[in-house]
Design a protein around this motif. Sequence first.
Motif, short mmCIF file in Angstrom:
data_model
loop_
_atom_site.label_atom_id
_atom_site.label_comp_id
_atom_site.label_asym_id
_atom_site.label_seq_id
_atom_site.Cartn_x
_atom_site.Cartn_y
_atom_site.Cartn_z
N ARG A 219 75.63 53.44 -4.89
CA ARG A 219 76.13 53.94 -3.67
C ARG A 219 75.69 53.29 -2.67
NH1 ARG A 219 77.93 59.02 -2.36
NH2 ARG A 219 78.48 59.54 -4.64
N ARG A 220 76.61 52.62 -1.65
CA ARG A 220 76.28 52.05 -0.49
C ARG A 220 76.56 53.38 0.48
NH1 ARG A 220 74.48 50.07 2.49
NH2 ARG A 220 75.36 48.56 3.71
N LEU A 221 75.57 53.60 1.35
CA LEU A 221 75.41 54.82 2.09
C LEU A 221 74.58 54.42 3.59
CD1 LEU A 221 76.46 58.01 2.51
CD2 LEU A 221 74.41 58.44 1.79
N GLY A 222 75.23 54.30 4.80
CA GLY A 222 74.55 54.06 5.69
C GLY A 222 73.70 52.66 5.55
N SER A 223 72.56 52.80 5.78
CA SER A 223 71.99 51.27 5.70
C SER A 223 71.13 51.24 4.27
CB SER A 223 70.58 51.51 6.87
OG SER A 223 69.79 52.57 6.69
N TYR A 224 71.42 52.31 3.50
CA TYR A 224 71.01 52.43 2.30
C TYR A 224 71.58 52.08 1.17
CZ TYR A 224 67.54 55.47 4.46
OH TYR A 224 66.29 56.04 5.08
N LEU A 225 70.85 51.69 -0.18
CA LEU A 225 71.58 51.27 -1.29
C LEU A 225 71.16 52.45 -2.29
CD1 LEU A 225 73.54 49.87 -3.60
CD2 LEU A 225 71.27 48.63 -4.01
N LEU A 226 71.83 53.47 -2.63
CA LEU A 226 71.40 54.45 -3.64
C LEU A 226 71.41 54.12 -5.03
CD1 LEU A 226 72.83 57.55 -1.79
CD2 LEU A 226 70.98 56.26 -1.16
N VAL A 227 70.72 54.34 -5.78
CA VAL A 227 70.57 54.06 -7.35
C VAL A 227 70.23 55.10 -8.32
CG1 VAL A 227 70.04 52.26 -9.01
CG2 VAL A 227 70.24 51.58 -6.66
#
Length: 247
Positions: A219-227
């Motif tokens: 998931r792309r969320l703000g400045s992050y890539l969540l995995v």
Amino acid sequence: MIARHGIGAAAFAFLGVFGADAAIAESPDCFPFGSGLDNLGPDVDVPLGKVNDLSPRVRFVKLGVLQKGCPNSSAVCQDKAYLVPGDEVVVTGNSGEFVCVSYADRKGRTTYGWFPRAAVTRVEDPGAVRKGDWIGEWRSGPESTIRIAPGARPDAFRIEGDATWGALDPGRVERGGVHIGTLEGETQAEGASLSFGMGENGTLPFDEADDVDCKVQMRRLGSYLLVKDNGMCGGANVTFTGLYRRK
């Protein structure tokens, strides 16, 4: 932004800035992003928060397992690590005046812990995710890297990743006890989310992969890539689950 110092008392003066949120579990314990998370599909709400300007520097608050009686606003519970206004966090839990947050700096170094609820404002609209927002090399801590590039099809991404467990232990390195894991696949994104499985003959749709196959959701969320993976993408204890920042 993990090893900063200092906090003003005003950070504790206004409770509920982040507000009540059904996606955030009430718990006396605080865990890093991904711990206990079963699913990171498009329908799962993951709250993104931003440190507000209530104070120029806001310290993390110690976990109860490290300091008895914490979290609370006493000096003994103040940690050395701090964040500053504008830093983004993923909120995973709450306990009274505090929320449990995970944070990764620009080099992918990650930390988590209790944080004053009053110092975090929810980002209600993180914005649309474009194809270029996925592309690049992403890091989470010292042992996990994911590379995302345009795929062979115009609407697809090529994803490769490497992760280890034990590579920071000289003894394990010396005796060959480092466990490794890899990701490799090509898939499409659905808005801010993508997922796939790794089968014997290549990439599989996430829902068609077996439980013993490596299955990954992003998931792309703000400045992050969540995995989030299913723990089957490498040797024992190897995981790609976590917060990633683009290099």
